[in-house]
Scaffold this active site. Structure first.
Site: not given
Ligand code: GLA
Ligand code: GLA
Length: 710
Positions: A368-371, A122, A160-161, A320, A328
């Protein structure tokens, strides 16, 4: 001082458009078509009323260069909208498609060693790349044209971020932009040479064409801290400019819907100077991930306190957070029973009117499958999904009770936070590399809670003159103007508490001379009525040396003591260093904590680091005055009930603008049951609470919310 865009809050698709927003990131493009039906059904069950859509979907919207396909997205938005779920639509520019990198590898960022970052993640783009900007803005315009009249799209989620993965870019585009930025800032090369102190190490710059980025310079790679601080500011500004360009591209076509982008405010990072970013959004939103361990709730509240200030007291959006573990960190703890609800409602207690998660459905593949997510791998028959449904009901109760739009009541104390000081404390050229402004803000915030008080966290650049007390924990960098504001505040009757490493440097990272703290040409030092000459730095590394020093009032310091060599006649020494370790370090009887009247106010100096327990002790020792200092009459003239007296409870109040209604939130900070008696109004949520004849017992992770008419 702040020039925010006007506050605009996205509507829901309810009849009135009002209510607490509840939902999460939704990535249906990562799932087969049939999943959509189940998602919409389960969203309905959970009470979801908003999703953030298409955040990483650029490659689905523009699968090959110039060919835009909106049909799938139209379909998803239409299905969601008809089910009463509003869409916070992304500009979709956070992750670029691979075809773009094939044809334009020059948009990729470059690291400080000169390596080009590879595509595949990203934010793999240079904020200063004109080529990337052209592609991104074209996508923004196409989205705006296509969705400007869509009634289900109620907000724009830009990028995004910003800066998560491309905060530091050392490309040639960045170099050229940095030179332009420096010229705009300094005007003349002499001014830059002066500001950067380039007389040191033969760094004189003859023209703006010679200005360099702080790229890796070999083994002895200490970067000029003045240059580094400007580079931090520059990076922030470039990303903010990029955001603004994207926002403006959409706004020209679609001016009616509010704009936001998700900040990353959390006390373990300081990616951006959000005091500036908050000016440029219509409503502020944040991504917050809990800290494992005993600081969990306090850390959340401290981050949120800054969010509330960035929102200027208006409601803000949790874009979020997580239902349980993330994936992570080196170690990803799950949430305990009740924490899903408690964290969400804690955000509400701190002023949030929207509670969203990353993400709706837990991924089956990918990084991010384990998130954790709202709908976990286990499916709807799971603790997490039941918790999500329970939360949806609670938020509905709060919506029905009219909570939305009420504002968090201010505390009487502002702990000042400055992104620039946070960046400065990361310099590797300081007396101790363990300095951390943000962590010290957090310790003071927790110290206040431990003393049964509540403080706000306010950006240094904002207006804090309405508070009774300000605290400057490790606000390392203070300009002359900052110091004047602080001194005027004290003169006018305010109490100022200055921490051990505040005001050592100015905004150019120049040391204030004549003794520490030297900021403001000595005004800070004079206001405090102290002067120190050296720092005493402690640490385990100094083998065989005492690594903590006691104070005469029983407190302990472990990192940094200012060797105060003189105090003014009207300065009272509240505590000095004492005992064997102090004698060993030749600090015995040296003033550690002092107080001095200044104008109509008071200037308190805390000349050494203290942990949060000792900060609480200090605050209590400062006496019952704190009751008075931390209470601030509300605009409607009532005296709020701050502080709470039981430090195990976090108590906040949200009030309606007309003052007619208040909501009291009580959260248990401890692991043990705590009794809360004599609450105002009618309880509307009593989660993990037990009622008895006198009041409520709040179990671990409990939250009690009561509504009262005033
Ligand atoms: C960030 C991103 C999300 C995701 C989360 C995971 O905040 O914006 O897309 O990756 O982290 O915690
Ligand atoms: C070396 C260098 C000096 C100075 C000192 C600092 O000896 O030669 O220029 O940087 O280190 O300790």
């Amino acid at each position: 001082m702040t020039t925010h865009r006007a506050f605009r809050w996205p509507s829901l698709l309810t009849e009135s458009g009002r209510g607490i927003a509840f939902g999460g990131d939704y990535n249906p493009d990562q799932w087969p078509e049939e999943t959509l039906d189940e998602d919409i059904r389960l969203m309905g069950e959970a009470g979801v009323n908003v999703v953030s859509l298409a955040i990483f979907s650029w490659d689905k919207i523009e699968p090959v260069e110039g060919a835009f396909t909106f049909e799938w997205l139209d379909h998803v938005i239409d299905r969601l909208g008809r089910a009463g779920i509003a869409v916070d639509l992304a500009s979709a520019t956070a992750a670029a498609p691979l075809w773009l990198y094939e044809s334009h590898p020059e948009v990729l960022p470059v690291d400080r060693y000169g390596h080009t970052v590879n595509a595949g993640s990203r934010q793999s783009w240079q904020p200063t790349s004109p080529v990337f900007k052209e592609y991104a803005l074209r996508l923004c315009r196409r989205l705006a044209e296509h969705y400007k009249d869509n009634p289900y799209v109620t907000a724009w989620h830009m990028g995004n971020e910003y800066g998560w993965n491309n905060r530091y870019d050392y490309s040639d585009n960045a170099l050229a932009a940095f030179r332009t930025w420096c010229e705009a800032k300094y005007g003349t090369i002499d001014a830059l040479n002066e500001a950067w102190g380039t007389a040191f190490w033969s760094q004189h710059v003859n023209s703006f064409d010679e200005v360099l980025l702080p790229r890796h310079m070999g083994g002895d790679a200490m970067v000029n801290p003045s240059q580094q601080l400007d580079y931090e500011r520059f990076g922030n500004d470039m990303l903010l400019d990029f955001y603004k360009a994207e926002r403006d591209a959409i706004e020209q076509i679609c001016p009616d819907k509010p704009f936001t982008t998700n900040f990353m405010v959390s006390t373990d990072q300081c990616v951006m100077n959000y005091a500036k970013w908050a000016d440029e959004v219509d409503f502020v939103s944040n991504d917050h991930y809990f800290h494992e361990g005993e600081s969990h709730l306090d850390e959340l509240a401290c981050s949120d306190a800054l969010m509330d200030s960035l929102a200027l007291g208006k409601p803000w959006y949790v874009m979020e957070h997580s239902t349980s573990a993330v994936q992570w960190k080196p170690l990803n703890t799950r949430k305990r029973a009740g924490e899903l609800m408690r964290d969400s409602l804690a955000h509400v207690a701190m002023g949030a009117d929207a509670i969203c998660f990353f993400q709706w459905r837990q991924s089956k593949s990918g990084a991010e499958a384990f998130h954790s997510a709202m709908l976990p791998h286990a499916g709807a028959d799971s603790k997490v999904f039941r918790g999500v449904c329970e939360l949806g009901k609670a938020l509905k109760t709060l919506s029905d009770a009219g909570l939305q739009g009420t504002e968090l009541e201010r505390a009487g104390t502002a702990i000042l936070f400055s992104a620039e000081s946070e960046w400065a404390t990361r310099s590797e050229t300081l007396p101790s590399m363990k300095l951390n402004h943000w962590h010290d803000v957090r310790d003071w915030y927790r110290g206040f809670l431990d003393a049964g008080l509540r403080a706000d966290v306010v950006p240094l650049a904002y207006d804090w003159t309405g508070y009774k007390t300000i605290v400057l924990p490790t606000v390392l960098s203070l300009s002359d103007e900052d110091v004047l504001r602080i001194a005027d505040f004290a003169k006018a009757g305010g109490t100022v508490i200055v921490g051990y490493a505040a005001g050592l440097i100015d905004e150019h990272f120049h040391i204030g001379l004549g003794g520490y703290p030297g900021a403001g040409n000595g005004l800070l030092r004079d206001m405090l009525g102290i002067r120190s000459e050296e720092f005493n730095i402690l640490g385990e590394e100094a083998e065989g040396e005492p690594s903590e020093i006691s104070l005469s009032n029983g407190l302990t310091t472990r990192l940094w003591q200012n060797d105060v060599t003189s105090v003014a006649a009207d300065t009272t020494v509240l505590a000095s260093y004492a005992g064997e370790s102090a004698a060993d370090w030749e600090l015995e009887r040296t003033p550690a904590i002092t107080s001095r009247p200044y104008g109509n106010g008071t200037a308190i100096y805390v000349g050494c680091d203290l942990n949060r327990h000792d900060i609480a002790q200090l605050l209590k020792a400062l006496g019952s005055r704190w009751q008075e200092l931390s209470a601030q009459p509300t605009e409607s003239g009532q005296t709020p009930t701050y502080p709470t007296t039981d430090p195990r409870i976090l108590h906040t109040i949200r009030r309606s603008a007309d003052g007619s209604t208040r909501f009291d939130f009580y959260l248990n900070r401890s692991n043990q049951p705590v009794a809360v008696n004599g609450i105002e109004g009618e309880p509307i949520i009593a989660y993990r609470c037990e009622a008895d004849t006198t009041g409520y017992t709040l179990n671990r992770n409990a939250i009690l919310i009561a509504k009262a008419s005033c």
